[in-house]
Write a protein that holds these residues in place. Sequence first.
Motif, PDB file in Angstrom:
ATOM      1  N   TRP A  85       0.843  -1.203   0.000  1.00  0.00           N
ATOM      2  CA  TRP A  85       0.000   0.000   0.000  1.00  0.00           C
ATOM      3  C   TRP A  85       0.878   1.253   0.000  1.00  0.00           C
ATOM      4  N   ILE A  86       1.906   1.264   0.827  1.00  0.00           N
ATOM      5  CA  ILE A  86       2.807   2.415   0.907  1.00  0.00           C
ATOM      6  C   ILE A  86       3.556   2.596  -0.414  1.00  0.00           C
ATOM      7  N   ASP A  87       4.044   1.487  -0.969  1.00  0.00           N
ATOM      8  CA  ASP A  87       4.809   1.559  -2.219  1.00  0.00           C
ATOM      9  C   ASP A  87       3.991   2.137  -3.365  1.00  0.00           C
ATOM     10  N   LYS A  88       2.713   1.823  -3.388  1.00  0.00           N
ATOM     11  CA  LYS A  88       1.862   2.356  -4.459  1.00  0.00           C
ATOM     12  C   LYS A  88       1.916   3.885  -4.471  1.00  0.00           C
ATOM     13  N   TYR A  89       1.809   4.485  -3.320  1.00  0.00           N
ATOM     14  CA  TYR A  89       1.822   5.943  -3.234  1.00  0.00           C
ATOM     15  C   TYR A  89       3.231   6.506  -3.361  1.00  0.00           C
ATOM     16  N   ARG A  90       4.231   5.777  -2.912  1.00  0.00           N
ATOM     17  CA  ARG A  90       5.620   6.198  -3.068  1.00  0.00           C
ATOM     18  C   ARG A  90       5.973   6.267  -4.544  1.00  0.00           C
ATOM     19  N   LEU A  91       5.567   5.264  -5.302  1.00  0.00           N
ATOM     20  CA  LEU A  91       5.882   5.243  -6.733  1.00  0.00           C
ATOM     21  C   LEU A  91       5.197   6.387  -7.477  1.00  0.00           C
ATOM     22  N   VAL A  92       3.957   6.685  -7.118  1.00  0.00           N
ATOM     23  CA  VAL A  92       3.243   7.805  -7.738  1.00  0.00           C
ATOM     24  C   VAL A  92       3.968   9.115  -7.431  1.00  0.00           C
ATOM     25  N   THR A  93       4.365   9.286  -6.189  1.00  0.00           N
ATOM     26  CA  THR A  93       5.057  10.507  -5.781  1.00  0.00           C
ATOM     27  C   THR A  93       6.412  10.628  -6.471  1.00  0.00           C
ATOM     28  N   GLU A  94       7.154   9.535  -6.542  1.00  0.00           N
ATOM     29  CA  GLU A  94       8.451   9.573  -7.222  1.00  0.00           C
ATOM     30  C   GLU A  94       8.286   9.928  -8.688  1.00  0.00           C
ATOM     31  N   SER A  95       7.239   9.417  -9.312  1.00  0.00           N
ATOM     32  CA  SER A  95       6.973   9.744 -10.720  1.00  0.00           C
ATOM     33  C   SER A  95       6.719  11.237 -10.878  1.00  0.00           C
ATOM     34  N   ARG A  96       5.961  11.807  -9.970  1.00  0.00           N
ATOM     35  CA  ARG A  96       5.691  13.256 -10.028  1.00  0.00           C
ATOM     36  C   ARG A  96       6.965  14.067  -9.852  1.00  0.00           C
ATOM     37  N   PHE A  97       7.836  13.625  -8.940  1.00  0.00           N
ATOM     38  CA  PHE A  97       9.104  14.325  -8.746  1.00  0.00           C
ATOM     39  C   PHE A  97       9.989  14.224  -9.990  1.00  0.00           C
ATOM     40  N   ARG A  98       9.994  13.062 -10.646  1.00  0.00           N
ATOM     41  CA  ARG A  98      10.769  12.918 -11.879  1.00  0.00           C
ATOM     42  C   ARG A  98      10.239  13.863 -12.957  1.00  0.00           C
ATOM     43  N   GLN A  99       8.917  13.985 -13.043  1.00  0.00           N
ATOM     44  CA  GLN A  99       8.326  14.919 -14.012  1.00  0.00           C
ATOM     45  C   GLN A  99       8.716  16.353 -13.686  1.00  0.00           C
ATOM     46  N   LEU A 100       8.669  16.705 -12.412  1.00  0.00           N
ATOM     47  CA  LEU A 100       9.059  18.046 -11.989  1.00  0.00           C
ATOM     48  C   LEU A 100      10.529  18.301 -12.299  1.00  0.00           C
ATOM     49  N   ASP A 101      11.384  17.313 -12.024  1.00  0.00           N
ATOM     50  CA  ASP A 101      12.808  17.447 -12.347  1.00  0.00           C
ATOM     51  C   ASP A 101      13.012  17.707 -13.839  1.00  0.00           C
ATOM     52  N   ALA A 102      12.251  16.997 -14.670  1.00  0.00           N
ATOM     53  CA  ALA A 102      12.371  17.177 -16.123  1.00  0.00           C
ATOM     54  C   ALA A 102      11.964  18.585 -16.529  1.00  0.00           C
ATOM     55  N   VAL A 103      10.887  19.103 -15.954  1.00  0.00           N
ATOM     56  CA  VAL A 103      10.443  20.468 -16.258  1.00  0.00           C
ATOM     57  C   VAL A 103      11.490  21.479 -15.804  1.00  0.00           C
ATOM     58  N   LEU A 104      12.019  21.287 -14.614  1.00  0.00           N
ATOM     59  CA  LEU A 104      13.035  22.212 -14.104  1.00  0.00           C
ATOM     60  C   LEU A 104      14.296  22.168 -14.965  1.00  0.00           C
ATOM     61  N   GLU A 105      14.689  20.997 -15.404  1.00  0.00           N
ATOM     62  CA  GLU A 105      15.864  20.863 -16.272  1.00  0.00           C
ATOM     63  C   GLU A 105      15.633  21.563 -17.607  1.00  0.00           C
ATOM     64  N   THR A 106      14.433  21.412 -18.155  1.00  0.00           N
ATOM     65  CA  THR A 106      14.091  22.091 -19.414  1.00  0.00           C
ATOM     66  C   THR A 106      14.147  23.599 -19.229  1.00  0.00           C
ATOM     67  N   ASN A 107      13.575  24.099 -18.134  1.00  0.00           N
ATOM     68  CA  ASN A 107      13.612  25.539 -17.864  1.00  0.00           C
ATOM     69  C   ASN A 107      15.055  26.036 -17.691  1.00  0.00           C
ATOM     70  N   LYS A 108      15.866  25.247 -17.033  1.00  0.00           N
ATOM     71  CA  LYS A 108      17.260  25.620 -16.802  1.00  0.00           C
ATOM     72  C   LYS A 108      17.993  25.711 -18.133  1.00  0.00           C
ATOM     73  N   GLU A 109      17.763  24.756 -19.014  1.00  0.00           N
ATOM     74  CA  GLU A 109      18.399  24.765 -20.327  1.00  0.00           C
ATOM     75  C   GLU A 109      17.934  25.980 -21.139  1.00  0.00           C
ATOM     76  N   GLN A 110      16.668  26.323 -21.057  1.00  0.00           N
ATOM     77  CA  GLN A 110      16.135  27.481 -21.806  1.00  0.00           C
ATOM     78  C   GLN A 110      16.733  28.768 -21.255  1.00  0.00           C
ATOM     79  N   ASP A 111      16.923  28.843 -19.950  1.00  0.00           N
ATOM     80  CA  ASP A 111      17.526  30.030 -19.331  1.00  0.00           C
ATOM     81  C   ASP A 111      18.983  30.207 -19.768  1.00  0.00           C
ATOM     82  N   ASN A 112      19.670  29.092 -19.995  1.00  0.00           N
ATOM     83  CA  ASN A 112      21.076  29.144 -20.399  1.00  0.00           C
ATOM     84  C   ASN A 112      21.245  29.494 -21.873  1.00  0.00           C
ATOM     85  N   ASP A 113      20.190  29.396 -22.671  1.00  0.00           N
ATOM     86  CA  ASP A 113      20.270  29.707 -24.124  1.00  0.00           C
ATOM     87  C   ASP A 113      20.221  31.177 -24.395  1.00  0.00           C
TER      88      ASP A 113
END
Length: 113
Positions: A85-113
């Motif tokens: 039960w705990i893992d189900k919600y942990r995996l969902v949360t980790e997925s959201r953090f990975r998505q957020l990391d990807a957005v932040l990385e994209t923004n960082k790359e755009q700022d550097n251009d």
Amino acid sequence: MTELDDRLDRAFTALGDPVRRALIARLSRGDATVNELAEPFSITKQAVSRHIQVLEAAGLITRSRDAQRRPCHLNTVALEELTSWIDKYRLVTESRFRQLDAVLETNKEQDND
């Protein structure tokens, strides 16, 4: 409310007490009697017995009879249910953090251009 919800409620409520968590930790190393479980605590054996009853009612431990001994056993199936039960919600949360990391990385790359 489903049967699973009831079991999870009982288990998490039982685990809300530090003595009961310590009992679970001790039983993870092997079966033990009430006397053996009570040794490290500065509470009465009767109080430890009540904690064991709560854990047993929550399905987290079982008891058996071995001649004069009544050892307590950890119910690994119940713990696996909690972990699942705990893992189900942990995996969902980790997925959201990975998505957020990807957005932040994209923004960082755009700022550097």
